[in-house]
Structure formats: C-alpha cells, structure tokens
Design a protein around this motif. Structure first.
Motif, PDB file in Angstrom:
ATOM      1  N   ASN A 139      14.836 -57.491  -0.985  1.00 23.79           N
ATOM      2  CA  ASN A 139      14.137 -57.243  -2.238  1.00 23.79           C
ATOM      3  C   ASN A 139      12.837 -56.514  -1.941  1.00 23.79           C
ATOM      4  N   PHE A 140      12.392 -55.724  -2.893  1.00 28.15           N
ATOM      5  CA  PHE A 140      11.125 -55.000  -2.755  1.00 28.15           C
ATOM      6  C   PHE A 140      10.532 -54.800  -4.139  1.00 28.15           C
ATOM      7  N   TYR A 141       9.245 -55.173  -4.296  1.00 29.34           N
ATOM      8  CA  TYR A 141       8.592 -55.108  -5.594  1.00 29.34           C
ATOM      9  C   TYR A 141       7.222 -54.430  -5.476  1.00 29.34           C
ATOM     10  N   LEU A 142       6.901 -53.657  -6.496  1.00 25.66           N
ATOM     11  CA  LEU A 142       5.565 -53.115  -6.703  1.00 25.66           C
ATOM     12  C   LEU A 142       4.891 -53.944  -7.781  1.00 25.66           C
ATOM     13  N   LYS A 143       3.620 -54.281  -7.570  1.00 23.41           N
ATOM     14  CA  LYS A 143       2.895 -55.084  -8.563  1.00 23.41           C
ATOM     15  C   LYS A 143       1.471 -54.557  -8.654  1.00 23.41           C
ATOM     16  N   ASN A 144       0.996 -54.369  -9.896  1.00 24.21           N
ATOM     17  CA  ASN A 144      -0.344 -53.810 -10.061  1.00 24.21           C
ATOM     18  C   ASN A 144      -0.747 -53.894 -11.532  1.00 24.21           C
ATOM     19  N   TYR A 145      -2.052 -53.720 -11.757  1.00 25.22           N
ATOM     20  CA  TYR A 145      -2.574 -53.588 -13.115  1.00 25.22           C
ATOM     21  C   TYR A 145      -2.391 -52.150 -13.605  1.00 25.22           C
ATOM     22  N   PHE A 146      -2.157 -52.020 -14.909  1.00 23.15           N
ATOM     23  CA  PHE A 146      -2.021 -50.710 -15.541  1.00 23.15           C
ATOM     24  C   PHE A 146      -2.814 -50.698 -16.847  1.00 23.15           C
ATOM     25  N   PHE A 147      -3.039 -49.484 -17.390  1.00 17.29           N
ATOM     26  CA  PHE A 147      -3.722 -49.293 -18.669  1.00 17.29           C
ATOM     27  C   PHE A 147      -5.091 -49.983 -18.666  1.00 17.29           C
ATOM     28  N   ASP A 148      -5.887 -49.591 -17.675  1.00 19.05           N
ATOM     29  CA  ASP A 148      -7.252 -50.111 -17.549  1.00 19.05           C
ATOM     30  C   ASP A 148      -7.248 -51.641 -17.487  1.00 19.05           C
ATOM     31  N   GLN A 149      -6.319 -52.180 -16.683  1.00 17.77           N
ATOM     32  CA  GLN A 149      -6.166 -53.612 -16.439  1.00 17.77           C
ATOM     33  C   GLN A 149      -5.788 -54.397 -17.692  1.00 17.77           C
ATOM     34  N   ALA A 150      -5.218 -53.719 -18.674  1.00 15.21           N
ATOM     35  CA  ALA A 150      -4.769 -54.423 -19.879  1.00 15.21           C
ATOM     36  C   ALA A 150      -3.457 -55.165 -19.648  1.00 15.21           C
ATOM     37  N   ARG A 196       3.019 -58.485 -18.091  1.00 17.74           N
ATOM     38  CA  ARG A 196       2.233 -59.476 -18.822  1.00 17.74           C
ATOM     39  C   ARG A 196       1.076 -58.783 -19.527  1.00 17.74           C
ATOM     40  N   ILE A 197       0.987 -59.006 -20.834  1.00 16.29           N
ATOM     41  CA  ILE A 197      -0.101 -58.458 -21.652  1.00 16.29           C
ATOM     42  C   ILE A 197      -0.710 -59.626 -22.408  1.00 16.29           C
ATOM     43  N   ARG A 198      -1.834 -60.106 -21.919  1.00 16.98           N
ATOM     44  CA  ARG A 198      -2.484 -61.283 -22.482  1.00 16.98           C
ATOM     45  C   ARG A 198      -1.506 -62.447 -22.551  1.00 16.98           C
ATOM     46  N   TRP A 199      -1.166 -62.920 -23.773  1.00 14.11           N
ATOM     47  CA  TRP A 199      -0.301 -64.091 -23.880  1.00 14.11           C
ATOM     48  C   TRP A 199       1.155 -63.708 -24.139  1.00 14.11           C
ATOM     49  N   PHE A 200       1.508 -62.496 -23.814  1.00 15.91           N
ATOM     50  CA  PHE A 200       2.864 -61.991 -24.054  1.00 15.91           C
ATOM     51  C   PHE A 200       3.440 -61.479 -22.736  1.00 15.91           C
ATOM     52  N   MET A 201       4.688 -61.839 -22.445  1.00 18.88           N
ATOM     53  CA  MET A 201       5.384 -61.314 -21.269  1.00 18.88           C
ATOM     54  C   MET A 201       6.723 -60.740 -21.683  1.00 18.88           C
ATOM     55  N   MET A 202       7.085 -59.623 -21.071  1.00 21.17           N
ATOM     56  CA  MET A 202       8.387 -59.009 -21.284  1.00 21.17           C
ATOM     57  C   MET A 202       9.063 -58.856 -19.927  1.00 21.17           C
ATOM     58  N   LEU A 203      10.329 -59.278 -19.845  1.00 21.05           N
ATOM     59  CA  LEU A 203      11.095 -59.186 -18.617  1.00 21.05           C
ATOM     60  C   LEU A 203      12.371 -58.401 -18.903  1.00 21.05           C
ATOM     61  N   LEU A 204      12.591 -57.360 -18.146  1.00 17.97           N
ATOM     62  CA  LEU A 204      13.784 -56.522 -18.275  1.00 17.97           C
ATOM     63  C   LEU A 204      14.560 -56.581 -16.966  1.00 17.97           C
ATOM     64  N   LYS A 205      15.857 -56.777 -17.068  1.00 22.94           N
ATOM     65  CA  LYS A 205      16.679 -56.897 -15.864  1.00 22.94           C
ATOM     66  C   LYS A 205      17.985 -56.152 -16.045  1.00 22.94           C
ATOM     67  N   TRP A 206      18.247 -55.192 -15.145  1.00 22.91           N
ATOM     68  CA  TRP A 206      19.533 -54.521 -15.074  1.00 22.91           C
ATOM     69  C   TRP A 206      20.298 -55.164 -13.920  1.00 22.91           C
ATOM     70  N   GLU A 207      21.348 -55.901 -14.273  1.00 21.13           N
ATOM     71  CA  GLU A 207      22.040 -56.746 -13.313  1.00 21.13           C
ATOM     72  C   GLU A 207      23.317 -56.061 -12.816  1.00 21.13           C
ATOM     73  N   ASN A 208      23.576 -56.183 -11.513  1.00 21.30           N
ATOM     74  CA  ASN A 208      24.812 -55.673 -10.916  1.00 21.30           C
ATOM     75  C   ASN A 208      24.976 -54.175 -11.188  1.00 21.30           C
ATOM     76  N   LEU A 209      23.965 -53.397 -10.801  1.00 23.73           N
ATOM     77  CA  LEU A 209      23.933 -51.967 -11.109  1.00 23.73           C
ATOM     78  C   LEU A 209      25.104 -51.187 -10.528  1.00 23.73           C
ATOM     79  N   LEU A 210      25.610 -51.609  -9.378  1.00 23.18           N
ATOM     80  CA  LEU A 210      26.651 -50.832  -8.696  1.00 23.18           C
ATOM     81  C   LEU A 210      28.056 -51.235  -9.113  1.00 23.18           C
ATOM     82  N   ASP A 211      28.164 -52.103 -10.104  1.00 26.84           N
ATOM     83  CA  ASP A 211      29.482 -52.479 -10.606  1.00 26.84           C
ATOM     84  C   ASP A 211      30.195 -51.242 -11.154  1.00 26.84           C
ATOM     85  N   GLY A 212      31.427 -51.041 -10.734  1.00 25.72           N
ATOM     86  CA  GLY A 212      32.185 -49.868 -11.153  1.00 25.72           C
ATOM     87  C   GLY A 212      31.863 -48.619 -10.365  1.00 25.72           C
TER      88      GLY A 212
END
Length: 647
Positions: free
Chosen positions: A541-552, A602-618
C-alpha cells in the motif's frame, strides 16, 4: 508485543480536538451561556476517566487511524496486515476465516468493553458485531497460544448534544446507514443511542444479507472515584446462504452472477445477539487512571437455519443465555505491572434441539504481567485457566521478551503453550449431517517465534517474523461429519515487511508465507493439509496525505493491493455449523490479485471516503476466490460519508 506503543495519528493532534469535547476538566467559560439558560447555579467539574493500556498488549488502532479507512468488518484488517491470510466470502456481514502467522480461526479471542464476543457454541469470532465507528482503541497480543484482542469504545464529554451520520453505499445491495445521538442529560451523566442498518450483496443468487444493530449506552460519574456504566447492544442478521457455488474447475469458473449456480437454492439463516452490561469503574482520585472494574454481563446468542441435507429439510437452531460476573484489577509494584481478569458464568442452551447437553457453569482467571528491568528490556507474560462444569479445563501460558538496541532496533522472542478444551459444538452437536464427539481429547499447541524490527533513514522500518506451532490432537470435522482428534501436525509461518511513515507519505510492502506439515499420517484431514501447496501472499500500500485549499481540508489518497501467485487449498466454511477449518477436499485456489484505490478527505466535521475496489477485475482475471466456491465482489465503487452535527 510486550511493548506498549501509541499509534501515530494521521492528522496532527490538534485536529482531533472536537469543539464540544473537553480534554480534562469541563471548562466553565465554554459552558457559561448554556448553564445560564438552564438556570444552573453550580458548575460541577468532571474529569475525564483515563484507561490504561492493557498490560502486555499493543495499541494497533485508534479512532484517529480507523476514521480514514473504509471498513465495516474488522476481518479486513487481517487481510491487509503482514502475517495475515484471510478467507472471506465476499459479504461483510458473514463470519469470515482468518489465519494470522500460525494462529488459525479457532485461536482468536476478543472482548469489547469487558464483554466476551466469542461465539459460545464454536468459539469463533463474528467481527461484524463490533460497532467499528465507535472504537476508541484496539489492542492486540499477537504471541503465544491464543491471539487476543481488546476493544474499547469511545466515551463522550460534551457541553452540547451531537449527532453522527455514517453512510456507505455501492452497487447491488451494499449499504450501511448509521445514526448516532449522544447528549449529557446532566453534567455527570451521558446517554448515547445509535441505530445501524446494514445490507450487503454481490449480485449472485442467494448472496443477500440484511441486518441491523441497536446500541444504547449510558454512564454516570457517581463521585470523583466511581463511575457507573450501563449498556445494551442488539444485533440481528438475516442471510441467504448459498453454501458456495458449483465449481467444476476453478481455472475456468466464469464469475458470472447471472449464470453461476448456488449449492443450496433455498437455505437461509437468522442470527440474533444481545449484550447487556452494568459495570462499575474505580480510580484513586480524579487525576488517576482506572485501576478496578467489575460488574455483570448478560448475553444471548441465537442462530437458526434451514437447508436441504441428504434429501431432507433440516432445521437447525441454538439459543444461548449467558449470565456472567466480571472483574478486572490493575496492580503495580516498581517496574512490575500486573493485570488480573476474572469471570464466572452460567450458560444455558434453551432450545434443546442440537446439543446433547444444555447447561454449564464455570469460570476463568487471566493474569498478564509486564516487567521492565531497564529502559531497553521489556518482559511480558500471560497465564490463563478456564474450567467448565462438564469437567473440561483449559490452561494457557505465554511469554515474550523485547530488547531495544540503539533506540531503533527491537529484537523479540516469544513462546507459548496451550492445553485447550474442545468447544461445545465439537462435543455435543447432533444433526442429520454432523455429530459431536464427547470423547474428544484437549487440543495441545506449542509455539515459538522471533521478530526483528529496525528503523532506518528516519522514515523507514524493516521487519521480519518467524513462527512455528506444533499441534497435537487438533479438533476437526472428518469427512463423515464427526468431530475427531486428528494426527499431529506443524505450522510454519514467515513474514517480512518494509514500511514508510512520514508527514506526507505512508506505505508498506510485505510478504507472508505459510505451510502445514505432517508426518506419515493416513488421516484424510492431515493428508489434505500436507498436500496443499504453500501459501504466499504479497501485499502493498502507498498513500499521500496532506492539507489542501489553504489547510481547509486534509486528504489521504492511495492504493493497496494483494497478490497471491501460487495455487493453494483455502480454509473451508461449513455453513450449517457456522464454522471454519482447514483440511477439506476442495480444489486448489488459483493465483489472484486485487487492487483498490482510496481517497479520504476531512473538512471540519465532515468526511468523505471514496473507494474503487478490485480495479483489475476483468483486466488481469475474470474474478477471484479467497474461499473456494465463494466469489469475491466484482469491481465496484463505494461512496461513504461521515458527518458530525453539533447544537
């Protein structure tokens, strides 16, 4: 490991402080307006109740790490971790199989807030009972005779009510919706209520599951030194059971949801569990951690099932009621820490259909020790004795030593012995296809292992681990459907990993190897295990993590994957018994791979998680099995949100 370490937050600590959550004593200034409106004359200081890490355990997850992961069943943790080989069936609400180093599925024990969450019939763990979004800390002891997990759920210290919404949705019938509301009805009393609706399905016939969880918890500070906690957890699931799908040749299985045929066309099961607890916690003063806990647990566990067995309809059902007194005491003398945990119980099976016995009384005493003779050496150990009124007794003893060299190199050695009583199903079960065996011997296992972890170049760590486990009188189901003690066998496991952790990147690559050995045995279970090729799982696994939009906003994005390059025989799920074991006669599982892409923001009290699972299927394969006969989900997109509302 014996070393207690804290898991580093993905977000700097200041981001984990909630506006209405107080670290320490409730702040009169923050509450002034609210208190005036309520015409409250006196502000009562309430100090946070501190929980010590479990003696000899390692903190491997916290709410800060889990919030960034799209995960509804804790089995998924083992699939991604070095040393883990999972046997999932594609549905998150089912009992899944797990190997971790040389631990097999029957070698796991877990408790949650003092509640034992192992199945009273089989001894297995159904991880989907755990409310994953409420976890504050997950601790593990991953050496010795038994793998042990302790889960502590989150507390709330509030000046105003808050409401949580957790929502996950994908294709087919995959959906999870959870509402949580918590409120201080007085300055010393908090109430929490939640409802969690869970549905799953992968498009194949007989693959849909519906379930829900109701969770109620309240606690009141009786004084500066005493805390009362009460709770009620209700889980329910209705599952279509396919018993797997017809597989003539795994290499040519079509993985077509519209054409594959389930082995059972009308089978279904219903599961219900209830947990009720009343616990008292004690500390020396308001600035000291909790050192004593005791209370009462009442638990029910019910499973019914109907399916076709040998041409007839077989209706199975068990319902257990467990009454338990529980206690935990922490002691310290200089550099020696001790933790004592005791339970005494009355267990009653009320339906009387499947078991030849229906009542048991017993108890257990568990002792954990941690001794630190100097800053570089940690010695830990565990001993447990368990007894039941049917004359069965278990004894376990494990020890570990961790030596720190040059501040960045940890060398560990560990060993354990277990003399483990058969579970109730193996002893007393009776149905059309399967029979218990009251003459079973205890299972014995002896394990030794070593581990080396070294940090280098500031951001990297490299680790290797090797385990050997000798099994005598292992308890398995034979081909005729009767439980038996098989011949002695040996497990060998080796794991290596390279990890990266910095403020911008995190990642890991690992390889896990496992094999079974047996000598000159004619037992078909032994022969099947010995003839299965070695298991080899490569993970990364490999992840990038950082603040964006002026740390918003803070964003974590990346990929994780699994590659199994060899044929091997998977563990088998025996659906009527809700049980996993190795040594079946199913075909060898072909090589497979899986790649997921994840974005969490994460944006204040809101989090959004997007996951594309099993990308190489097919692309690289038509589909894949982790458990022979149970297809894993096709490529799919999972959308999730986590929202906090405050008043």
């Amino acid at each position: 490991m014996g070393l207690s370490v804290a898991v580093q937050d993905t977000v700097p600590p200041i981001m984990d402080v909630d506006a209405d959550t107080i670290n320490g004593v409730l702040d009169p200034g923050a509450m002034q307006e609210e208190m005036e409106d309520a015409e409250t004359d006196t502000i009562i200081p309430v100090s946070i109740w501190q929980y010590l890490p479990s003696t000899g355990y390692e903190v491997n997850e916290t709410d800060s790490t889990l919030r960034w992961v799209n995960m509804l069943n804790l089995t998924d943790r083992f699939a991604k971790r070095p040393g883990g080989i999972s046997y999932r069936t594609g549905i998150f609400s089912r009992v899944d199989g797990t190997d971790f180093h040389t631990f097999e599925n029957r070698h796991f024990r877990a408790e949650m807030n003092g509640l034992n969450i192992n199945d009273p019939l089989t001894g297995g763990i159904n991880w989907y009972r755990v409310p994953v979004h409420k976890i504050k800390a997950l601790e593990e002891s991953d050496y010795g005779a038994i793998h042990r997990t302790r889960i502590r759920l989150r507390d709330h210290y509030l000046t105003q009510p808050r409401t949580y919404l957790n929502f996950d949705e994908s294709s087919e019938n995959y959906r999870s919706l959870e509402f949580v509301a918590t409120h201080n009805i007085s300055q010393k009393t908090n109430l929490e209520i939640s409802f969690w609706d869970r549905r799953d399905g992968i498009g194949y016939q007989r693959s849909e599951v519906e379930g829900r969880q109701i969770f109620l918890q309240g606690y009141r500070q009786l004084s500066d030194t005493w805390l009362l906690r009460v709770g009620y957890i209700n889980n329910r699931a209705e599952q279509q059971q396919s018993f797997g799908y017809q597989v003539t040749d795994p290499d040519f299985f079509a993985f077509n949801p519209f054409t594959e045929t389930p082995l059972q066309n009308n089978a279904e099961s219903k599961e219900k569990t209830k947990d009720v607890f009343l616990h008292l916690h004690h500390r020396g003063d308001k600035d000291s951690p909790i050192r004593s806990s005791f209370g009462f647990n009442y638990q029910t566990d019910e499973r019914t099932m109907q399916y076709t067995a040998e041409g007839d309809i077989d209706s199975l059902g068990t319902k257990f009621r467990n009454y338990e007194l529980y206690g935990n005491q922490r002691l310290q003398a200089g550099n020696l820490e001790a933790e004592l945990t005791g339970r005494t119980f009355l267990l009653h099976e009320t339906l009387g259909n499947q078991l030849t016995e229906d009542f048991w009384a017993g108890g257990e005493l568990n002792t954990d020790l941690l001794f630190q003779p100097n800053r570089n050496l940690f010695l830990s150990g565990n001993a447990r004795t368990y007894f039941r009124s049917d004359g069965r007794r278990s004894t376990e003893a494990s020890a570990r030593a961790d030596l720190i060299l040059f501040d960045r190199w940890v060398l560990s050695g560990f060993a354990g012995y277990g003399d483990l009583a058969p579970d109730l199903q193996a002893l007393y079960w009776e149905s059309i296809e399967f029979s218990g065996n009251p003459n079973l011997n205890n299972e014995e296992n002896l394990t030794v292992g070593a581990q080396s972890v070294i940090g280098f170049l500031r951001y990297f760590n490299f680790g290797v681990r090797a385990d050997v486990r000798e099994m005598n009188d292992g308890i398995f189901l034979d081909p005729q459907g009767t439980f038996t003690n098989i011949d002695n066998y040996r497990q060998l496991s080796g794991t290596g990993w390279l990890g990266l952790e910095s403020s911008l990147f995190e990642g890991q690559i690992s390889a896990t190897y496992k094999t079974f050995e047996t000598e000159q045995s004619l037992n078909p279970v032994n022969v099947s295990m010995a003839n299965s090729p070695e298991r080899l799982w490569l993970k990364g696994n490999f992840y990038l993590k950082n603040y964006f939009f002026d740390q918003a906003t803070f964003v974590k994005m990346g990929v994780n994957g699994i590659f199994s390059p060899q044929y091997y025989r998977t563990a088998e799920y025996i659906t009527p018994l809700n049980r996993w074991q190795h040594g079946g006669d199913q075909a060898l599982n072909p090589p497979f791979n899986r790649l997921d892409f994840e974005v969490s923001a994460r944006i204040r009290w809101f989090m959004m998680l997007l996951k594309w699972e099993n990308l190489l299927d097919g692309v690289t394969q038509r589909g894949y099995f982790e458990t022979m006969g149970y297809p894993m989900p096709e490529r799919r997109f999972i959308f999730s949100i986590r929202v906090l509302f405050t008043n």
